[in-house]
Design a protein around this motif. Structure first.
Motif, mmCIF file in Angstrom:
data_model
loop_
_atom_site.group_PDB
_atom_site.id
_atom_site.type_symbol
_atom_site.label_atom_id
_atom_site.label_comp_id
_atom_site.label_asym_id
_atom_site.label_seq_id
_atom_site.Cartn_x
_atom_site.Cartn_y
_atom_site.Cartn_z
ATOM 1 N N ARG A 23 6.393 -4.820 5.903
ATOM 2 C CA ARG A 23 5.983 -3.449 6.227
ATOM 3 C C ARG A 23 5.047 -2.901 5.145
ATOM 4 N NH1 ARG A 23 9.800 1.852 6.166
ATOM 5 N NH2 ARG A 23 8.230 3.313 6.889
ATOM 6 N N ALA A 24 5.415 -3.078 3.875
ATOM 7 C CA ALA A 24 4.577 -2.596 2.778
ATOM 8 C C ALA A 24 3.220 -3.306 2.789
ATOM 9 C CB ALA A 24 5.284 -2.810 1.441
ATOM 10 N N ASP A 25 3.210 -4.625 3.038
ATOM 11 C CA ASP A 25 1.949 -5.376 3.083
ATOM 12 C C ASP A 25 1.050 -4.888 4.210
ATOM 13 O OD1 ASP A 25 2.760 -6.893 0.917
ATOM 14 O OD2 ASP A 25 3.379 -8.625 2.125
ATOM 15 N N VAL A 26 1.641 -4.663 5.399
ATOM 16 C CA VAL A 26 0.860 -4.179 6.541
ATOM 17 C C VAL A 26 0.272 -2.796 6.243
ATOM 18 C CG1 VAL A 26 1.044 -3.355 8.941
ATOM 19 C CG2 VAL A 26 2.012 -5.565 8.298
ATOM 20 N N LEU A 27 1.094 -1.900 5.728
ATOM 21 C CA LEU A 27 0.617 -0.544 5.417
ATOM 22 C C LEU A 27 -0.465 -0.575 4.342
ATOM 23 C CD1 LEU A 27 4.012 1.401 5.447
ATOM 24 C CD2 LEU A 27 2.235 1.408 7.220
ATOM 25 N N ARG A 28 -0.254 -1.401 3.298
ATOM 26 C CA ARG A 28 -1.255 -1.531 2.225
ATOM 27 C C ARG A 28 -2.572 -2.078 2.783
ATOM 28 N NH1 ARG A 28 -0.751 -1.736 -3.168
ATOM 29 N NH2 ARG A 28 1.504 -1.883 -3.013
ATOM 30 N N ARG A 29 -2.479 -3.120 3.624
ATOM 31 C CA ARG A 29 -3.684 -3.722 4.195
ATOM 32 C C ARG A 29 -4.424 -2.722 5.087
ATOM 33 N NH1 ARG A 29 -1.556 -7.610 6.949
ATOM 34 N NH2 ARG A 29 -1.863 -6.692 8.986
ATOM 35 N N ARG A 30 -3.691 -1.986 5.937
ATOM 36 C CA ARG A 30 -4.314 -1.002 6.821
ATOM 37 C C ARG A 30 -5.024 0.097 6.033
ATOM 38 N NH1 ARG A 30 0.375 -0.013 11.372
ATOM 39 N NH2 ARG A 30 0.193 -2.046 12.371
ATOM 40 N N LEU A 31 -4.374 0.594 4.973
ATOM 41 C CA LEU A 31 -4.986 1.648 4.174
ATOM 42 C C LEU A 31 -6.225 1.125 3.458
ATOM 43 C CD1 LEU A 31 -4.834 4.575 3.291
ATOM 44 C CD2 LEU A 31 -3.298 3.871 1.431
ATOM 45 N N ALA A 32 -6.149 -0.093 2.900
ATOM 46 C CA ALA A 32 -7.311 -0.686 2.221
ATOM 47 C C ALA A 32 -8.462 -0.888 3.200
ATOM 48 C CB ALA A 32 -6.921 -2.009 1.578
ATOM 49 N N GLU A 33 -8.158 -1.361 4.427
ATOM 50 C CA GLU A 33 -9.197 -1.551 5.442
ATOM 51 C C GLU A 33 -9.841 -0.219 5.813
ATOM 52 O OE1 GLU A 33 -7.090 -3.564 8.581
ATOM 53 O OE2 GLU A 33 -7.206 -5.515 7.573
ATOM 54 N N ALA A 34 -9.047 0.827 5.904
ATOM 55 C CA ALA A 34 -9.589 2.154 6.219
ATOM 56 C C ALA A 34 -10.487 2.639 5.091
ATOM 57 C CB ALA A 34 -8.457 3.154 6.460
ATOM 58 N N PHE A 35 -10.073 2.452 3.828
ATOM 59 C CA PHE A 35 -10.905 2.863 2.690
ATOM 60 C C PHE A 35 -12.239 2.133 2.717
ATOM 61 C CE2 PHE A 35 -8.337 4.937 -0.934
ATOM 62 C CZ PHE A 35 -7.578 5.676 -0.050
ATOM 63 N N VAL A 36 -12.202 0.809 2.968
ATOM 64 C CA VAL A 36 -13.428 0.013 2.997
ATOM 65 C C VAL A 36 -14.304 0.461 4.163
ATOM 66 C CG1 VAL A 36 -14.350 -2.323 3.366
ATOM 67 C CG2 VAL A 36 -12.437 -1.967 1.787
ATOM 68 N N ALA A 37 -13.720 0.651 5.349
ATOM 69 C CA ALA A 37 -14.494 1.049 6.527
ATOM 70 C C ALA A 37 -15.132 2.427 6.339
ATOM 71 C CB ALA A 37 -13.597 1.051 7.764
ATOM 72 N N LEU A 38 -14.455 3.304 5.617
ATOM 73 C CA LEU A 38 -14.968 4.667 5.402
ATOM 74 C C LEU A 38 -15.717 4.796 4.079
ATOM 75 C CD1 LEU A 38 -11.816 6.608 6.641
ATOM 76 C CD2 LEU A 38 -13.969 6.224 7.886
ATOM 77 N N ASP A 39 -15.870 3.681 3.363
ATOM 78 C CA ASP A 39 -16.557 3.634 2.076
ATOM 79 C C ASP A 39 -15.943 4.623 1.075
ATOM 80 O OD1 ASP A 39 -18.394 2.492 0.360
ATOM 81 O OD2 ASP A 39 -19.904 4.042 0.744
ATOM 82 N N VAL A 40 -14.615 4.644 1.031
ATOM 83 C CA VAL A 40 -13.883 5.487 0.083
ATOM 84 C C VAL A 40 -13.398 4.582 -1.047
ATOM 85 C CG1 VAL A 40 -11.842 6.935 -0.255
ATOM 86 C CG2 VAL A 40 -13.148 7.085 1.876
ATOM 87 N N ARG A 41 -13.773 4.930 -2.287
ATOM 88 C CA ARG A 41 -13.353 4.123 -3.424
ATOM 89 C C ARG A 41 -12.120 4.721 -4.097
ATOM 90 N NH1 ARG A 41 -14.866 -0.449 -2.582
ATOM 91 N NH2 ARG A 41 -14.777 -1.113 -4.715
ATOM 92 N N ARG A 42 -12.069 6.064 -4.138
ATOM 93 C CA ARG A 42 -10.945 6.764 -4.763
ATOM 94 C C ARG A 42 -10.572 7.946 -3.891
ATOM 95 N NH1 ARG A 42 -10.003 5.314 -9.912
ATOM 96 N NH2 ARG A 42 -11.650 4.335 -11.093
#
Length: 163
Positions: A78-97
């Motif tokens: 669950r933690a891995d899935v949530l971490r991966r989804r959030l990281a993918e969203a940051f990358v897709a939205l070009d959010v670094r911080r």
């Protein structure tokens, strides 16, 4: 109630007394033997109950360990899935911080080795692990067959069975 140690010691003394009397059982010796046998039976029953209770606890703990292990793996996934989804969203939205309430989140680049075909790797990039385990069945068969196996021997054990 006597301890098992004391019951055993008393029986040894009684055996010595019987031997000293050349097998002649006096009424006192006979009574002492009966009392000791009764105490042994009671103590053995207590031991058997304790053994079975301990073994039941071991089984319950093992079952709980398995359940907790599955639960741990579930939470890790669950933690891995949530971490991966959030990281993918940051990358897709070009959010670094991002400051999100009490959390400061960021993504950063990292490098990891991905193996596409392990069989194609040159030998210098592969570590071979060897496990050495005695083949107890083969050793037992060999010794029972009359051959000597250096470093091993058969031993006879007395195992308690509780039914």
């Amino acid at each position: 109630m006597k301890s098992l140690y004391n019951i055993t010691a008393a029986q040894m003394r009684l055996n010595d007394a019987i031997e000293a009397a050349e097998g002649e059982l006096s009424p006192e010796l006979e009574e002492a033997l009966c009392i000791n046998a009764s105490e042994l039976e009671t103590r053995a029953e207590d031991y058997a109950a304790s053994i079975l209770d301990a073994e039941a606890n071991v089984a319950a703990i093992r079952t709980e360990e398995e359940r907790l292990g599955k639960l741990r793996k579930s939470y890790m996934r669950r933690a891995d899935v949530l971490r991966r989804r959030l990281a993918e969203a940051f990358v897709a939205l070009d959010v670094r911080r991002l400051a999100a309430g009490k959390y400061a989140l960021s993504v950063r680049p990292s490098t990891a080795v991905h193996i596409d075909d392990e069989a194609a790797l040159p030998e210098q990039f592969v570590v071979t692990k060897t496990t050495r385990t005695p083949d107890r069945k083969l050793i037992a068969q060999t010794i029972k067959g009359g051959e000597d196996v250096p470093g091993a021997r058969l031993e006879t054990r007395e195992n308690l069975q509780i039914k």
